[in-house]
Design a protein around this motif. Structure first.
Motif, PDB file in Angstrom:
ATOM      1  N   UNK A 179       0.823  -1.210   0.000  1.00 57.48           N
ATOM      2  CA  UNK A 179       0.000   0.000   0.000  1.00 57.48           C
ATOM      3  C   UNK A 179       0.858   1.260   0.000  1.00 57.48           C
ATOM      4  N   UNK A 180       1.956   1.241   0.735  1.00 59.39           N
ATOM      5  CA  UNK A 180       2.832   2.416   0.784  1.00 59.39           C
ATOM      6  C   UNK A 180       3.517   2.653  -0.557  1.00 59.39           C
ATOM      7  N   UNK A 181       3.943   1.578  -1.223  1.00 55.47           N
ATOM      8  CA  UNK A 181       4.519   1.739  -2.564  1.00 55.47           C
ATOM      9  C   UNK A 181       3.472   2.313  -3.520  1.00 55.47           C
ATOM     10  N   UNK A 182       2.236   1.828  -3.356  1.00 56.19           N
ATOM     11  CA  UNK A 182       1.123   2.297  -4.175  1.00 56.19           C
ATOM     12  C   UNK A 182       0.909   3.806  -3.973  1.00 56.19           C
ATOM     13  N   UNK A 183       0.890   4.243  -2.723  1.00 59.37           N
ATOM     14  CA  UNK A 183       0.723   5.671  -2.402  1.00 59.37           C
ATOM     15  C   UNK A 183       1.870   6.480  -3.022  1.00 59.37           C
ATOM     16  N   UNK A 184       3.089   5.971  -2.877  1.00 60.24           N
ATOM     17  CA  UNK A 184       4.252   6.661  -3.436  1.00 60.24           C
ATOM     18  C   UNK A 184       4.150   6.782  -4.948  1.00 60.24           C
ATOM     19  N   UNK A 185       3.624   5.739  -5.606  1.00 61.33           N
ATOM     20  CA  UNK A 185       3.484   5.772  -7.070  1.00 61.33           C
ATOM     21  C   UNK A 185       2.469   6.830  -7.484  1.00 61.33           C
ATOM     22  N   UNK A 186       1.429   7.037  -6.671  1.00 60.37           N
ATOM     23  CA  UNK A 186       0.438   8.080  -6.956  1.00 60.37           C
ATOM     24  C   UNK A 186       1.079   9.457  -6.796  1.00 60.37           C
ATOM     25  N   UNK A 187       1.820   9.651  -5.716  1.00 58.99           N
ATOM     26  CA  UNK A 187       2.395  10.958  -5.402  1.00 58.99           C
ATOM     27  C   UNK A 187       3.592  11.288  -6.302  1.00 58.99           C
ATOM     28  N   UNK A 188       4.494  10.319  -6.500  1.00 61.79           N
ATOM     29  CA  UNK A 188       5.732  10.576  -7.251  1.00 61.79           C
ATOM     30  C   UNK A 188       5.520  10.491  -8.762  1.00 61.79           C
ATOM     31  N   UNK A 189       4.576   9.697  -9.208  1.00 65.31           N
ATOM     32  CA  UNK A 189       4.301   9.541 -10.631  1.00 65.31           C
ATOM     33  C   UNK A 189       5.546   9.175 -11.413  1.00 65.31           C
ATOM     34  N   UNK A 190       5.793   9.910 -12.509  1.00 70.46           N
ATOM     35  CA  UNK A 190       6.926   9.608 -13.384  1.00 70.46           C
ATOM     36  C   UNK A 190       8.267   9.842 -12.686  1.00 70.46           C
ATOM     37  N   UNK A 191       8.260  10.600 -11.571  1.00 69.25           N
ATOM     38  CA  UNK A 191       9.506  10.881 -10.838  1.00 69.25           C
ATOM     39  C   UNK A 191       9.814   9.798  -9.795  1.00 69.25           C
ATOM     40  N   UNK A 192       9.028   8.733  -9.779  1.00 70.01           N
ATOM     41  CA  UNK A 192       9.268   7.687  -8.778  1.00 70.01           C
ATOM     42  C   UNK A 192      10.679   7.120  -8.907  1.00 70.01           C
ATOM     43  N   UNK A 193      11.376   6.940  -7.789  1.00 68.66           N
ATOM     44  CA  UNK A 193      12.702   6.320  -7.845  1.00 68.66           C
ATOM     45  C   UNK A 193      12.631   4.798  -8.022  1.00 68.66           C
ATOM     46  N   UNK A 194      11.423   4.234  -7.999  1.00 65.19           N
ATOM     47  CA  UNK A 194      11.290   2.784  -8.142  1.00 65.19           C
ATOM     48  C   UNK A 194      11.084   2.404  -9.605  1.00 65.19           C
ATOM     49  N   UNK A 195      11.981   1.559 -10.101  1.00 68.64           N
ATOM     50  CA  UNK A 195      11.930   1.161 -11.505  1.00 68.64           C
ATOM     51  C   UNK A 195      10.810   0.160 -11.759  1.00 68.64           C
ATOM     52  N   UNK A 196      10.410  -0.550 -10.727  1.00 69.86           N
ATOM     53  CA  UNK A 196       9.319  -1.518 -10.842  1.00 69.86           C
ATOM     54  C   UNK A 196       8.806  -1.813  -9.439  1.00 69.86           C
ATOM     55  N   UNK A 197       7.582  -2.359  -9.371  1.00 68.11           N
ATOM     56  CA  UNK A 197       6.977  -2.694  -8.085  1.00 68.11           C
ATOM     57  C   UNK A 197       6.422  -4.118  -8.129  1.00 68.11           C
ATOM     58  N   UNK A 198       6.697  -4.886  -7.094  1.00 65.77           N
ATOM     59  CA  UNK A 198       6.065  -6.195  -6.927  1.00 65.77           C
ATOM     60  C   UNK A 198       5.275  -6.121  -5.619  1.00 65.77           C
ATOM     61  N   UNK A 199       3.952  -6.098  -5.757  1.00 63.61           N
ATOM     62  CA  UNK A 199       3.080  -5.836  -4.613  1.00 63.61           C
ATOM     63  C   UNK A 199       2.382  -7.131  -4.202  1.00 63.61           C
ATOM     64  N   UNK A 200       2.715  -7.639  -3.029  1.00 68.95           N
ATOM     65  CA  UNK A 200       2.110  -8.894  -2.570  1.00 68.95           C
ATOM     66  C   UNK A 200       1.087  -8.609  -1.469  1.00 68.95           C
ATOM     67  N   UNK A 201       0.095  -9.488  -1.366  1.00 64.69           N
ATOM     68  CA  UNK A 201      -0.870  -9.414  -0.259  1.00 64.69           C
ATOM     69  C   UNK A 201      -1.646  -8.113  -0.197  1.00 64.69           C
TER      70      UNK A 201
END
Ligand SMILES: *[C@@H]1O[C@H](CO)[C@@H](O)[C@H](O)[C@H]1NC(C)=O
Ligand SMILES: *[C@@H]1O[C@H](CO)[C@@H](O)[C@H](O)[C@H]1NC(C)=O
Ligand SMILES: *[C@@H]1O[C@H](CO)[C@@H](O)[C@H](O)[C@H]1NC(C)=O
Ligand SMILES: *[C@@H]1O[C@H](CO)[C@@H](O)[C@H](O)[C@H]1NC(C)=O
Ligand SMILES: *[C@@H]1O[C@H](CO)[C@@H](O)[C@H](O)[C@H]1NC(C)=O
Length: 363
Positions: A179-201
């Motif tokens: 959920x926190x990665x998800x929130x960060x992806x909404x806020x950071x958008x294209x500027x996200x420092x994460x190249x990919x996300x694997x979201x479990x559970x």
């Protein structure tokens, strides 16, 4: 015997598990965050839909504790890091239970043996990381900003002397961590420092639906009421989950009763905000461009209890809509896995699925 060993662990904090081909060390990294959080700590959207007058500023530096593992042998993916983030009332130990009996359940070891480094952290407010005096400071914007700032730092500076900077960082979350990665992806958008996300559970939650955990035995309780010996002095705004059986498959032959005991003894704390703000995953991450994969257990009592995960293809289509700009979106239902897919007898299957996504996204 097990009980005494586990209590020692609790007292001493943690032990680092590592195989022959892998070296692990404990690290503490100061992370500065400057965010706006909702004044109403029960705001399920973490302030994303609030006016400025309903927000307040949190500007602080937190010491983030983690366990960093890397292969001892040269690896093709030496410049890739997995940032592993645990769920509500867990710690970094979720990714590597520090007991010899449970070495088998270490995703850190599983992925390290296959050539990938990882940093499993304790979230702000949990484990050995900073625990703010005011639990209202620990909300989705705070946790998500901590992860993004940490990732930016690890792309700019070496995590340890002699280790190269990371070119790619892949966020791997479990439950609240997802959920926190998800929130960060909404806020950071294209500027996200994460190249990919694997979201479990974690799956989309209907903001108007029943709260997560209803219909299961899981319930929040102030940590100091749950375990006075450990947490008598803790602000009552820090909570834990007492009955943890809902995190496992309903069929008790699917996991070790000793794992459940270990889980009870090593449980940690979180805040109400970080529990109720999970419906954030129903908002679109409109500008996030990395690859996204979700892995959910067919026996997840909280997310799959309503037959929702039976038709994996339909579930994937429903989840894809909140990732319109993602490079790719995939979803796998791990058959036989519960919510804590790392901790039951199907763990190795879940590890293979998670690892195959990370390996693909590392290229
Ligand atoms: C806080 O937010 C929750 C969820 O949106 C809402 O039910 C509650 O009324 C709000 N409380 C206040 C004081 O605004
Ligand atoms: C934000 O402020 C505007 C103007 O004062 C108001 O109409 C609107 O209802 C507010 N929105 C929220 C979510 O409080
Ligand atoms: C925010 O925190 C930083 C680092 O502690 C500090 O230098 C800065 O002055 C703070 N900003 C405000 C507006 O308080
Ligand atoms: C639980 O799983 C075992 C092993 O797969 C199976 O034999 C048993 O029937 C299951 N129990 C229930 C209540 O589904
Ligand atoms: C534990 O490791 C053994 C040997 O590698 C393997 O056969 C078994 O499936 C593993 N069990 C779990 C629960 O991961």
């Amino acid at each position: 015997m097990l009980l005494r060993a586990l209590l020692l662990l609790v007292i001493h904090g943690f032990v680092v598990v590592s195989g022959a081909s892998c070296g692990c060390s404990s690290v503490t990294i100061p992370v500065h965050v400057d965010v706006l959080v909702p004044k109403n700590t029960s705001d399920i959207f973490g302030g994303l839909k609030s006016n400025l007058t309903d927000l307040r500023r949190v500007n602080d530096t937190y010491d983030i504790h983690g366990v960093f593992c890397r292969p001892n042998v040269p690896s093709r993916n030496a410049d890739v890091l997995q940032l592993l983030v645990h769920g509500f009332s867990y710690t970094s130990q979720y990714w590597s239970p520090p007991v010899e009996e449970f070495q088998n359940y270490s995703y850190s070891a599983f992925s390290c043996d296959r050539g990938l480094s990882s940093l499993a952290i304790d979230l702000v407010g949990s484990g050995l990381s900073s625990r703010p005096k005011d639990p209202a400071d620990v909300q989705f914007p705070t946790g998500a900003a901590t992860l993004s700032q940490l990732a930016r730092h690890l792309k700019e500076a070496a995590i340890l002397p002699g280790v190269q900077r990371f070119r790619k960082i892949i966020g791997v979350g479990h439950s609240l961590g997802s959920g926190l990665f998800n929130f960060g992806a909404i806020v950071d958008g294209a500027q996200s420092p994460f190249d990919a996300l694997v979201l479990t559970g974690e799956l989309i939650l209907d903001p108007n639906g029943p709260p997560l955990g209803s219909g299961t035995s899981a319930a929040l309780i102030p940590a100091r009421d749950s375990e006075p010996l450990r947490w008598a002095a803790l602000d009552p705004g820090y909570f834990t989950v007492n009955d943890r059986t809902a995190f496992y498959p309903a069929n008790t032959t699917a996991f070790s009763p000793r794992m459940l005991l270990f889980d009870e003894l090593t449980k940690d704390v979180g805040t109400v905000s970080t529990f109720v703000q999970l419906p954030i995953s129903s908002l679109p991450a409109e500008h996030y461009r990395g690859a996204v994969a979700k892995v959910v257990g067919s026996e997840d009592q909280g997310f799959c209890g309503n037959s929702r995960c039976v038709e994996a293809a339909a579930l994937a289509e429903a989840e894809r809509v909140v990732w319109p700009a993602a490079r790719s979106f995939e979803l796998v239902v791990s058959q036989g896995s519960g919510h804590d897919m790392n901790l039951d007898f199907a763990a190795e299957k879940a590890f293979s699925i998670i690892f195959s996504f990370v390996a693909k996204f590392s290229r």
